[in-house]
Enzyme design. Structure first.
Site, PDB file in Angstrom:
ATOM      1  N   LYS A  64       1.093   0.708  11.058  1.00 29.69           N
ATOM      2  CA  LYS A  64       1.424  -0.545  11.733  1.00 29.69           C
ATOM      3  C   LYS A  64       1.977  -0.360  13.159  1.00 29.69           C
ATOM      4  O   LYS A  64       1.819  -1.243  13.991  1.00 29.69           O
ATOM      5  CB  LYS A  64       2.437  -1.347  10.896  1.00 29.69           C
ATOM      6  CG  LYS A  64       1.820  -1.965   9.651  1.00 29.69           C
ATOM      7  CD  LYS A  64       2.860  -2.781   8.910  1.00 29.69           C
ATOM      8  CE  LYS A  64       2.228  -3.597   7.800  1.00 29.69           C
ATOM      9  NZ  LYS A  64       3.182  -4.496   7.155  1.00 29.69           N
ATOM     10  N   ASP A 100       2.746 -10.869   9.115  1.00 29.01           N
ATOM     11  CA  ASP A 100       3.719 -10.700   8.019  1.00 29.01           C
ATOM     12  C   ASP A 100       4.805 -11.777   8.034  1.00 29.01           C
ATOM     13  O   ASP A 100       5.105 -12.393   7.008  1.00 29.01           O
ATOM     14  CB  ASP A 100       4.396  -9.315   8.103  1.00 29.01           C
ATOM     15  CG  ASP A 100       3.510  -8.197   7.582  1.00 29.01           C
ATOM     16  OD1 ASP A 100       2.654  -8.468   6.720  1.00 29.01           O
ATOM     17  OD2 ASP A 100       3.682  -7.049   8.041  1.00 29.01           O
TER      18      ASP A 100
HETATM   19  P1  NAP Z   1      10.443   0.727   5.000  1.00 29.37           P
HETATM   20  O1  NAP Z   1      10.181   0.623   6.458  1.00 29.37           O
HETATM   21  O2  NAP Z   1      10.101   1.969   4.274  1.00 29.37           O
HETATM   22  O3  NAP Z   1      12.023   0.418   4.757  1.00 29.37           O
HETATM   23  C1  NAP Z   1      12.600   0.522   3.490  1.00 29.37           C
HETATM   24  C2  NAP Z   1      14.054   0.036   3.549  1.00 29.37           C
HETATM   25  O4  NAP Z   1      14.587   0.110   2.215  1.00 29.37           O
HETATM   26  C3  NAP Z   1      14.932   0.912   4.434  1.00 29.37           C
HETATM   27  O5  NAP Z   1      15.859   0.083   5.092  1.00 29.37           O
HETATM   28  C4  NAP Z   1      15.647   1.839   3.429  1.00 29.37           C
HETATM   29  O6  NAP Z   1      16.950   2.199   3.804  1.00 29.37           O
HETATM   30  C5  NAP Z   1      15.769   0.921   2.219  1.00 29.37           C
HETATM   31  N1  NAP Z   1      15.823   1.714   1.001  1.00 29.37           N
HETATM   32  C6  NAP Z   1      14.876   2.554   0.512  1.00 29.37           C
HETATM   33  N2  NAP Z   1      15.283   3.102  -0.641  1.00 29.37           N
HETATM   34  C7  NAP Z   1      16.536   2.608  -0.888  1.00 29.37           C
HETATM   35  C8  NAP Z   1      17.500   2.807  -1.920  1.00 29.37           C
HETATM   36  N3  NAP Z   1      17.255   3.633  -2.940  1.00 29.37           N
HETATM   37  N4  NAP Z   1      18.678   2.148  -1.852  1.00 29.37           N
HETATM   38  C9  NAP Z   1      18.937   1.307  -0.812  1.00 29.37           C
HETATM   39  N5  NAP Z   1      18.059   1.076   0.208  1.00 29.37           N
HETATM   40  C10 NAP Z   1      16.880   1.724   0.168  1.00 29.37           C
HETATM   41  O7  NAP Z   1       9.720  -0.436   4.187  1.00 29.37           O
HETATM   42  P2  NAP Z   1       9.223  -1.877   4.712  1.00 29.37           P
HETATM   43  O8  NAP Z   1       7.853  -1.787   5.242  1.00 29.37           O
HETATM   44  O9  NAP Z   1      10.289  -2.499   5.549  1.00 29.37           O
HETATM   45  O10 NAP Z   1       9.132  -2.671   3.301  1.00 29.37           O
HETATM   46  C11 NAP Z   1      10.289  -2.979   2.562  1.00 29.37           C
HETATM   47  C12 NAP Z   1       9.921  -3.624   1.235  1.00 29.37           C
HETATM   48  O11 NAP Z   1       9.198  -4.814   1.463  1.00 29.37           O
HETATM   49  C13 NAP Z   1       9.030  -2.755   0.346  1.00 29.37           C
HETATM   50  O12 NAP Z   1       9.430  -2.941  -0.992  1.00 29.37           O
HETATM   51  C14 NAP Z   1       7.644  -3.316   0.568  1.00 29.37           C
HETATM   52  O13 NAP Z   1       6.817  -3.118  -0.543  1.00 29.37           O
HETATM   53  C15 NAP Z   1       7.973  -4.797   0.753  1.00 29.37           C
HETATM   54  N6  NAP Z   1       6.954  -5.516   1.563  1.00 29.37           N
HETATM   55  C16 NAP Z   1       6.330  -6.573   0.991  1.00 29.37           C
HETATM   56  C17 NAP Z   1       5.395  -7.293   1.728  1.00 29.37           C
HETATM   57  C18 NAP Z   1       4.697  -8.462   1.081  1.00 29.37           C
HETATM   58  O14 NAP Z   1       3.718  -8.976   1.646  1.00 29.37           O
HETATM   59  N7  NAP Z   1       5.174  -8.939  -0.047  1.00 29.37           N
HETATM   60  C19 NAP Z   1       5.093  -6.941   3.054  1.00 29.37           C
HETATM   61  C20 NAP Z   1       5.768  -5.852   3.609  1.00 29.37           C
HETATM   62  C21 NAP Z   1       6.711  -5.132   2.861  1.00 29.37           C
HETATM   63  P3  NAP Z   1      17.227   3.411   4.848  1.00 29.37           P
HETATM   64  O15 NAP Z   1      17.080   2.792   6.198  1.00 29.37           O
HETATM   65  O16 NAP Z   1      18.602   3.817   4.539  1.00 29.37           O
HETATM   66  O17 NAP Z   1      16.207   4.466   4.555  1.00 29.37           O
END
Ligand code: NAP
Length: 275
Positions: A64, A100
């Site tokens: 992305k 998004d």
């Molecule tokens: P990302 O960039 O990988 O960020 C993940 C976030 O979650 C980071 O802030 C990370 O914290 C935190 N995290 C990961 N493991 C954790 C844990 N064990 N305990 C506490 N915090 C934790 O992911 P993203 O792209 O932003 O996506 C985030 C979520 O949204 C995912 O579940 C993804 O599947 C979902 N999503 C859904 C859609 C949809 O259309 N429904 C679209 C996009 C994303 P740190 O900063 O400390 O590493």
């Protein structure tokens, strides 16, 4: 015929072909939708293929941000988010967009929720939170609070977003923040299928007001521990599937270069996907 694709790594689990297929069938459009695994560092080779063979493509992790230098043009929002999830290919040129955040706002609206005049509490500070915080801060939103395991990442976003503050994610801080939150959004993978971690307890939900709305961006499982606990407390809930559908319909508007009847297509997609 509209030729589109989704790229990412991994990509096997992607629901995009099913959702776009249902949306385009509902519109009576002829289409071909490919699911293509593109590994990190392989974007250049894929773009040579896309230039000659596709009308557009969706991007998921890890592309992305990496796509941005390859684009001929980027939409104002995608530039603001520094993230692109949809590329229109036209006359050999690449036009980048991000649907998004619009998809999330559409999903909220569909659930009868507006972010106007609301206190919004977001857990996580990854790529999607950057886009959501920026989008949700526009208008009369009261405040956005971002809590994240790594506080510096939340700080970086909060510094760029109006009416936004942040803190380290701990259960005590979360319980306190819930007292004033109208909308709680989980944007961490906690509780997701295939993710080892989950919320150790969900007692913090008891501090939410009875009319608060709890949204999890996860859609597999359909009801995470967080959503099940919120539902047991009588709170309104939403998983991430609707966001996924609405961002896809918004992407189809870009591919087809026309406004679509979003609510009608959403109903058709839900009906087809539940069959
Ligand atoms: P990302 O960039 O990988 O960020 C993940 C976030 O979650 C980071 O802030 C990370 O914290 C935190 N995290 C990961 N493991 C954790 C844990 N064990 N305990 C506490 N915090 C934790 O992911 P993203 O792209 O932003 O996506 C985030 C979520 O949204 C995912 O579940 C993804 O599947 C979902 N999503 C859904 C859609 C949809 O259309 N429904 C679209 C996009 C994303 P740190 O900063 O400390 O590493």
């Amino acid at each position: 015929m509209l030729k589109i694709a989704v790229i990412g790594c991994p990509i096997g689990h992607s629901l995009s072909p099913k959702i776009h297929g249902a949306a385009l069938e509902s519109l009576g459009e002829k289409y071909a939708y490919e699911k293509i695994e593109v590994k990190p560092g392989e974007l250049g080779g894929f773009l040579d293929y896309a230039k000659n063979n596709l009308d557009g493509f969706n991007l998921t992790m890890p592309h992305k941000v990496d796509i941005i230098p390859y684009l001929d043009e980027i939409s104002e929002e995608a530039e603001m988010f520094s993230s692109v999830n949809t590329v229109k290919v036209k006359n050999g040129k690449f036009y980048g967009h991000n649907t998004d955040a619009d998809g999330y706002v559409d999903a909220l609206k569909n659930a009868g929720i507006s972010h106007e005049n609301k206190n919004i509490l977001i857990l996580g500070a990854g790529g999607v939170v950057r886009t959501l915080a920026k989008k949700l801060s526009v208008g009369d939103t009261k405040e956005i609070v971002i809590l994240n395991r790594t506080e510096e990442k939340a700080r970086k976003i909060a510094d760029e977003v109006d009416k936004c503050r942040c803190a380290k994610l701990t259960y005590d801080v979360l319980a306190e923040a819930c007292k004033t939150a109208d909308v709680l959004i989980n944007a961490t993978p906690l509780g997701m299928d295939g993710c080892k971690g989950d919320f150790e307890n969900t007692e913090f939900l008891e501090n939410l007001k009875p009319d608060a709305f709890v949204s999890d961006l996860i859609y597999a499982p359909p009801k995470t521990t967080l959503l099940r606990s919120a539902e047991r407390l009588g709170l309104r809930i939403m998983n991430g599937f609707d966001m996924l559908i609405f961002q896809a319909i918004r992407a189809d508007e870009i591919y087809l270069e026309r406004n679509l009847n979003i609510e009608k297509i959403y109903e058709d997609v839900i009906e087809k996907c539940n069959r």
